[in-house]
Design a protein around this motif. Structure first.
Motif, PDB file in Angstrom:
ATOM      1  N   PRO A 106       0.912  -1.483   0.022  1.00 12.52           N
ATOM      2  CA  PRO A 106       0.134   0.033  -0.045  1.00 12.52           C
ATOM      3  C   PRO A 106       0.826   1.263   0.043  1.00 12.52           C
ATOM      4  CG  PRO A 106      -0.088  -0.900   1.839  1.00 12.52           C
ATOM      5  CD  PRO A 106       0.514  -2.170   1.378  1.00 12.52           C
ATOM      6  N   ARG A 107       1.809   1.112   0.716  1.00 10.99           N
ATOM      7  CA  ARG A 107       2.812   2.481   1.030  1.00 10.99           C
ATOM      8  C   ARG A 107       4.145   1.984   1.299  1.00 10.99           C
ATOM      9  NH1 ARG A 107      -0.811   6.965   1.640  1.00 10.99           N
ATOM     10  NH2 ARG A 107       1.092   8.278   1.702  1.00 10.99           N
ATOM     11  N   PRO A 108       5.220   2.663   0.852  1.00 10.63           N
ATOM     12  CA  PRO A 108       6.666   2.310   1.474  1.00 10.63           C
ATOM     13  C   PRO A 108       6.548   1.715   2.854  1.00 10.63           C
ATOM     14  CG  PRO A 108       6.730   4.330  -0.035  1.00 10.63           C
ATOM     15  CD  PRO A 108       5.189   4.160   0.196  1.00 10.63           C
ATOM     16  N   HIS A 109       7.346   1.025   3.099  1.00 11.65           N
ATOM     17  CA  HIS A 109       7.292   0.375   4.520  1.00 11.65           C
ATOM     18  C   HIS A 109       6.594  -0.766   4.893  1.00 11.65           C
ATOM     19  CE1 HIS A 109      10.422   3.476   5.575  1.00 11.65           C
ATOM     20  NE2 HIS A 109       9.520   4.194   5.134  1.00 11.65           N
ATOM     21  N   PHE A 110       5.641  -1.077   3.812  1.00  9.93           N
ATOM     22  CA  PHE A 110       4.478  -2.031   4.302  1.00  9.93           C
ATOM     23  C   PHE A 110       4.357  -3.054   3.096  1.00  9.93           C
ATOM     24  CE2 PHE A 110       3.272   1.560   6.670  1.00  9.93           C
ATOM     25  CZ  PHE A 110       2.898   1.080   7.883  1.00  9.93           C
ATOM     26  N   GLU A 111       4.059  -4.207   3.434  1.00  7.40           N
ATOM     27  CA  GLU A 111       3.695  -5.368   2.560  1.00  7.40           C
ATOM     28  C   GLU A 111       2.586  -6.182   3.605  1.00  7.40           C
ATOM     29  OE1 GLU A 111       5.411  -9.093   0.564  1.00  7.40           O
ATOM     30  OE2 GLU A 111       6.821  -8.074   1.770  1.00  7.40           O
ATOM     31  N   ILE A 112       1.588  -6.511   2.693  1.00  5.72           N
ATOM     32  CA  ILE A 112       0.645  -7.606   3.280  1.00  5.72           C
ATOM     33  C   ILE A 112       0.460  -8.787   2.360  1.00  5.72           C
ATOM     34  CG2 ILE A 112      -1.755  -7.823   3.806  1.00  5.72           C
ATOM     35  CD1 ILE A 112      -1.752  -4.787   4.354  1.00  5.72           C
ATOM     36  N   LEU A 113       0.501  -9.983   2.706  1.00  6.88           N
ATOM     37  CA  LEU A 113       0.390 -11.027   1.771  1.00  6.88           C
ATOM     38  C   LEU A 113      -0.696 -11.865   2.367  1.00  6.88           C
ATOM     39  CD1 LEU A 113       1.382 -12.715  -0.797  1.00  6.88           C
ATOM     40  CD2 LEU A 113       3.168 -13.660   0.896  1.00  6.88           C
ATOM     41  N   THR A 114      -1.677 -12.340   1.617  1.00 10.15           N
ATOM     42  CA  THR A 114      -2.573 -13.378   2.124  1.00 10.15           C
ATOM     43  C   THR A 114      -2.662 -14.450   0.738  1.00 10.15           C
ATOM     44  OG1 THR A 114      -5.054 -13.930   2.532  1.00 10.15           O
ATOM     45  CG2 THR A 114      -4.591 -12.143   1.006  1.00 10.15           C
ATOM     46  N   ALA A 115      -2.677 -15.779   1.334  1.00 14.68           N
ATOM     47  CA  ALA A 115      -2.676 -16.835   0.226  1.00 14.68           C
ATOM     48  C   ALA A 115      -3.254 -17.922   0.804  1.00 14.68           C
ATOM     49  CB  ALA A 115      -0.945 -17.113   0.157  1.00 14.68           C
ATOM     50  N   TRP A 116      -3.806 -18.964  -0.210  1.00 16.21           N
ATOM     51  CA  TRP A 116      -4.403 -20.344   0.333  1.00 16.21           C
ATOM     52  C   TRP A 116      -3.703 -21.168  -0.628  1.00 16.21           C
ATOM     53  CZ3 TRP A 116      -7.131 -22.399  -3.782  1.00 16.21           C
ATOM     54  CH2 TRP A 116      -7.782 -23.783  -3.792  1.00 16.21           C
ATOM     55  N   GLN A 117      -3.408 -22.269   0.061  1.00 13.99           N
ATOM     56  CA  GLN A 117      -2.833 -23.408  -0.967  1.00 13.99           C
ATOM     57  C   GLN A 117      -3.595 -24.705  -0.557  1.00 13.99           C
ATOM     58  OE1 GLN A 117       1.490 -24.834   0.053  1.00 13.99           O
ATOM     59  NE2 GLN A 117       1.739 -24.122  -2.157  1.00 13.99           N
ATOM     60  N   LYS A 118      -3.759 -25.460  -1.636  1.00 12.93           N
ATOM     61  CA  LYS A 118      -4.375 -26.789  -1.452  1.00 12.93           C
ATOM     62  C   LYS A 118      -3.488 -27.934  -1.852  1.00 12.93           C
ATOM     63  CE  LYS A 118      -8.212 -28.409  -1.182  1.00 12.93           C
ATOM     64  NZ  LYS A 118      -9.236 -28.692  -0.212  1.00 12.93           N
TER      65      LYS A 118
END
Length: 369
Positions: A336-348
């Motif tokens: 979203p902005r410098p200094h931030f990372e968001i990661l959401t994931a699903w794995q079967k």
């Protein structure tokens, strides 16, 4: 339940602040464009901080990308004194036919600093390492990486110390089979001597690694050598090969692979790796041979928001019925902005011959100064 806890630890923890190999699609062939380390990760150069706003982040203020939000101007744009702090947290959930488990994990809390001159640099980190045994958790203060770097020429450098050896895509996602099953993931920093060449189209890494000097909490037990080379072509495509020969007290192995990052459109790119492994168990001279592959297809509808689909397949020891595993998944990565990372994931994931399936869900938050 204890078995599930161990699985959680090794699948989801992402301890290292990596570079993003997919930046080659923006024309950046070498990690040293943005990072002090030739193989990427950890400390950013002033240009790397600029790029974190210009190429990665959806939004960003004029000086927001600098260390501590430009609270210390003498350091913010300094080429000589580099400082960074990294915090990663994870909420994970696993479910299968026998059990469910949720886990919140503080994966990383590190402070990195370096002195960087024209010809040489020295860097080190100090932080928290989480130690897990079943359902129990403890921690210790330790240095995840520390090394000295000497630049023979602007394109040639040697490095000695503790850091992650370069192999394959060098992607930060340790759910990828090529990282999980080839032991390039959690706590795999070792003591190494590395030579690297960073050219405009060709890059190479040759590394001798010496394990982790009997550290009982490290997974870097192997000693050996590795070599990687990549070729950057048509402005945004990158193709590479990697080789590794290693042994520890229990086994010895040879690994070879091919990998690449391909950009088909400004918003669509993919990442692929395929590796062969030949392994020998020292106690009974048992031979194992097989393969592992990871593939990720990415779409960036707006800058800083990347959706992806993944497919992984592994069969590293066909003599064991549970060896053949496959997984497919999807996720979103957001800067979203410098200094931030968001990661959401699903794995079967499925153990193919046993028809045993499980679902892995994760939400990772990364903040760096």
């Amino acid at each position: 339940m204890k078995i599930l806890s161990v699985i959680f630890t090794f699948i989801f923890i992402l301890p290292e602040a990596y570079s993003y190999s997919e930046l080659s699609r923006h024309g950046y062939v070498n990690c040293t464009t943005c990072h002090l380390s030739p193989s990427g990760g950890s400390l950013l150069t002033p240009y790397g901080r600029e790029l974190s706003k210009a190429a990665l982040s959806t939004w960003g203020g004029k000086t927001e990308q600098y260390f501590a939000y430009n609270a210390i101007p003498s350091i913010s744009k300094s080429e000589r004194i580099l400082v960074g702090a990294y915090i990663r947290g994870l909420q994970a959930f696993k479910t299968d036919n026998t059990a469910n488990e949720a886990r919140a994990i503080l994966m990383q809390a590190d402070l990195d600093t370096a002195y960087n001159s024209q010809y040489w640099a020295i860097a080190g980190s100090l932080g928290r390492q989480e130690l897990r045994k079943g359902l129990e958790s403890d921690s210790r203060l330790f240095s995840r990486r520390h090394y000295a770097l000497y630049r023979i020429t602007p394109n040639n450098q040697i490095r000695a110390g503790k850091f992650l050896k370069f192999y394959g895509l060098n992607d930060p996602n340790h759910q990828m089979y090529v990282r999980r099953f080839l032991n390039f993931g959690f706590d795999s920093e070792s003591y190494n001597f590395e030579y690297s060449y960073q050219g405009e189209t060709i890059s190479t890494f040759a590394t001798a690694f010496f394990g982790n000097f009997k550290d009982p909490f490290s997974l870097a037990k192997e000693e050996g050598v590795s070599f990687s080379a990549s070729y950057f072509f048509y402005d945004k495509q990158k193709l590479g090969i990697s080789l590794l020969r290693a042994s520890d007290d229990n086994s010895k192995r040879n690994v070879s692979g091919i990998w690449g990052v391909f950009s088909y459109h400004p918003q669509f790119f993919s990442m692929h790796e395929f590796d062969l492994q030949y392994k020998s168990i020292k106690t009974n001279n048992q031979k194992q041979s097989g393969f592992v592959t990871s593939n990720k297809f990415n779409y960036e509808p707006i800058k800083g928001l990347i959706s992806f689909l993944s497919y992984d397949l592994a069969n590293l020891n066909p003599t064991i019925i549970s060896s053949k595993k496959s997984a497919y998944g999807a996720g979103l990565q957001f800067f979203p902005r410098p200094h931030f990372e968001i990661l959401t994931a699903w794995q079967k994931e499925e153990i193919v011959k046993l028809k045993a399936k499980s679902d892995l869900y994760s939400l990772m938050f990364h903040f760096y100064l």
